[in-house]
Design a protein around this motif. Structure first.
Motif, PDB file in Angstrom:
ATOM      1  N   ASP A  14      46.804  80.492   2.028  1.00 52.68           N
ATOM      2  CA  ASP A  14      46.563  79.162   2.601  1.00 52.68           C
ATOM      3  C   ASP A  14      46.148  79.213   4.064  1.00 52.68           C
ATOM      4  N   SER A  15      46.481  80.297   4.775  1.00 54.84           N
ATOM      5  CA  SER A  15      46.134  80.407   6.191  1.00 54.84           C
ATOM      6  C   SER A  15      44.731  80.969   6.416  1.00 54.84           C
ATOM      7  N   LEU A  16      44.092  81.446   5.358  1.00 54.94           N
ATOM      8  CA  LEU A  16      42.753  82.023   5.475  1.00 54.94           C
ATOM      9  C   LEU A  16      41.692  80.925   5.446  1.00 54.94           C
ATOM     10  N   PRO A  17      40.450  81.256   5.852  1.00 52.46           N
ATOM     11  CA  PRO A  17      39.382  80.256   5.806  1.00 52.46           C
ATOM     12  C   PRO A  17      39.295  79.640   4.405  1.00 52.46           C
ATOM     13  N   THR A  18      39.178  78.348   4.365  1.00 50.77           N
ATOM     14  CA  THR A  18      39.206  77.622   3.102  1.00 50.77           C
ATOM     15  C   THR A  18      38.012  77.946   2.217  1.00 50.77           C
ATOM     16  N   VAL A  19      38.306  78.263   0.983  1.00 47.38           N
ATOM     17  CA  VAL A  19      37.308  78.399  -0.072  1.00 47.38           C
ATOM     18  C   VAL A  19      37.679  77.350  -1.105  1.00 47.38           C
ATOM     19  N   GLU A  20      36.707  76.663  -1.626  1.00 47.24           N
ATOM     20  CA  GLU A  20      36.955  75.554  -2.532  1.00 47.24           C
ATOM     21  C   GLU A  20      37.837  75.963  -3.712  1.00 47.24           C
ATOM     22  N   TYR A  21      38.922  75.241  -3.899  1.00 47.38           N
ATOM     23  CA  TYR A  21      39.833  75.393  -5.038  1.00 47.38           C
ATOM     24  C   TYR A  21      40.448  76.785  -5.163  1.00 47.38           C
ATOM     25  N   VAL A  22      40.729  77.448  -4.066  1.00 44.62           N
ATOM     26  CA  VAL A  22      41.334  78.778  -4.155  1.00 44.62           C
ATOM     27  C   VAL A  22      42.825  78.638  -4.453  1.00 44.62           C
ATOM     28  N   ASP A  23      43.317  79.470  -5.338  1.00 41.47           N
ATOM     29  CA  ASP A  23      44.746  79.518  -5.615  1.00 41.47           C
ATOM     30  C   ASP A  23      45.120  80.899  -6.119  1.00 41.47           C
ATOM     31  N   VAL A  24      46.392  81.234  -5.938  1.00 42.46           N
ATOM     32  CA  VAL A  24      46.909  82.526  -6.398  1.00 42.46           C
ATOM     33  C   VAL A  24      47.100  82.440  -7.902  1.00 42.46           C
ATOM     34  N   ASN A  25      46.489  83.343  -8.617  1.00 41.52           N
ATOM     35  CA  ASN A  25      46.617  83.398 -10.067  1.00 41.52           C
ATOM     36  C   ASN A  25      47.846  84.207 -10.459  1.00 41.52           C
ATOM     37  N   SER A  26      47.964  85.409  -9.919  1.00 39.50           N
ATOM     38  CA  SER A  26      49.122  86.260 -10.186  1.00 39.50           C
ATOM     39  C   SER A  26      49.225  87.293  -9.077  1.00 39.50           C
ATOM     40  N   TYR A  27      50.404  87.870  -8.937  1.00 41.85           N
ATOM     41  CA  TYR A  27      50.581  88.953  -7.973  1.00 41.85           C
ATOM     42  C   TYR A  27      51.786  89.798  -8.369  1.00 41.85           C
ATOM     43  N   GLU A  28      51.754  91.001  -7.907  1.00 43.34           N
ATOM     44  CA  GLU A  28      52.849  91.945  -8.064  1.00 43.34           C
ATOM     45  C   GLU A  28      53.194  92.429  -6.657  1.00 43.34           C
ATOM     46  N   PRO A  29      54.436  92.179  -6.175  1.00 41.47           N
ATOM     47  CA  PRO A  29      54.796  92.647  -4.837  1.00 41.47           C
ATOM     48  C   PRO A  29      54.492  94.138  -4.673  1.00 41.47           C
ATOM     49  N   ASP A  30      53.954  94.482  -3.528  1.00 47.78           N
ATOM     50  CA  ASP A  30      53.550  95.860  -3.229  1.00 47.78           C
ATOM     51  C   ASP A  30      52.580  96.396  -4.269  1.00 47.78           C
ATOM     52  N   GLY A  31      51.744  95.522  -4.822  1.00 42.38           N
ATOM     53  CA  GLY A  31      50.817  95.952  -5.860  1.00 42.38           C
ATOM     54  C   GLY A  31      49.466  95.283  -5.762  1.00 42.38           C
TER      55      GLY A  31
END
Length: 72
Positions: A14-31
């Motif tokens: 959210d703190s990065l330059p805005t790209v239309e409709y960007v959202d986190v899909n999935s993540y793995e900590p340290d991955g």
């Protein structure tokens, strides 16, 4: 993308330059981190990726990057 941190990446994204409709899909900590976006603004996507690489991966040297985008 690589995600070498343990916390939820939403605040960083959210703190990065805005790209239309960007959202986190999935993540793995340290991955890894996968994101969705609805942007067709290629320069905007490039700026977003560059900022992510610099802030999260501490890698502003573009010669080391291997980036791909997959249309779903």
């Amino acid at each position: 993308m690589a995600y070498p941190r343990t916390g939820d990446p939403k605040q960083i994204v959210d703190s990065l330059p805005t790209v239309e409709y960007v959202d986190v899909n999935s993540y793995e900590p340290d991955g890894y981190l996968t994101m969705n976006h609805g942007a067709v603004d290629v320069p905007g996507i490039a700026k977003f990726v560059a900022e992510y690489m610099d802030r999260v991966l501490n890698s502003a040297d573009e010669s080391n990057w291997l980036v791909s985008e997959e249309a779903l």
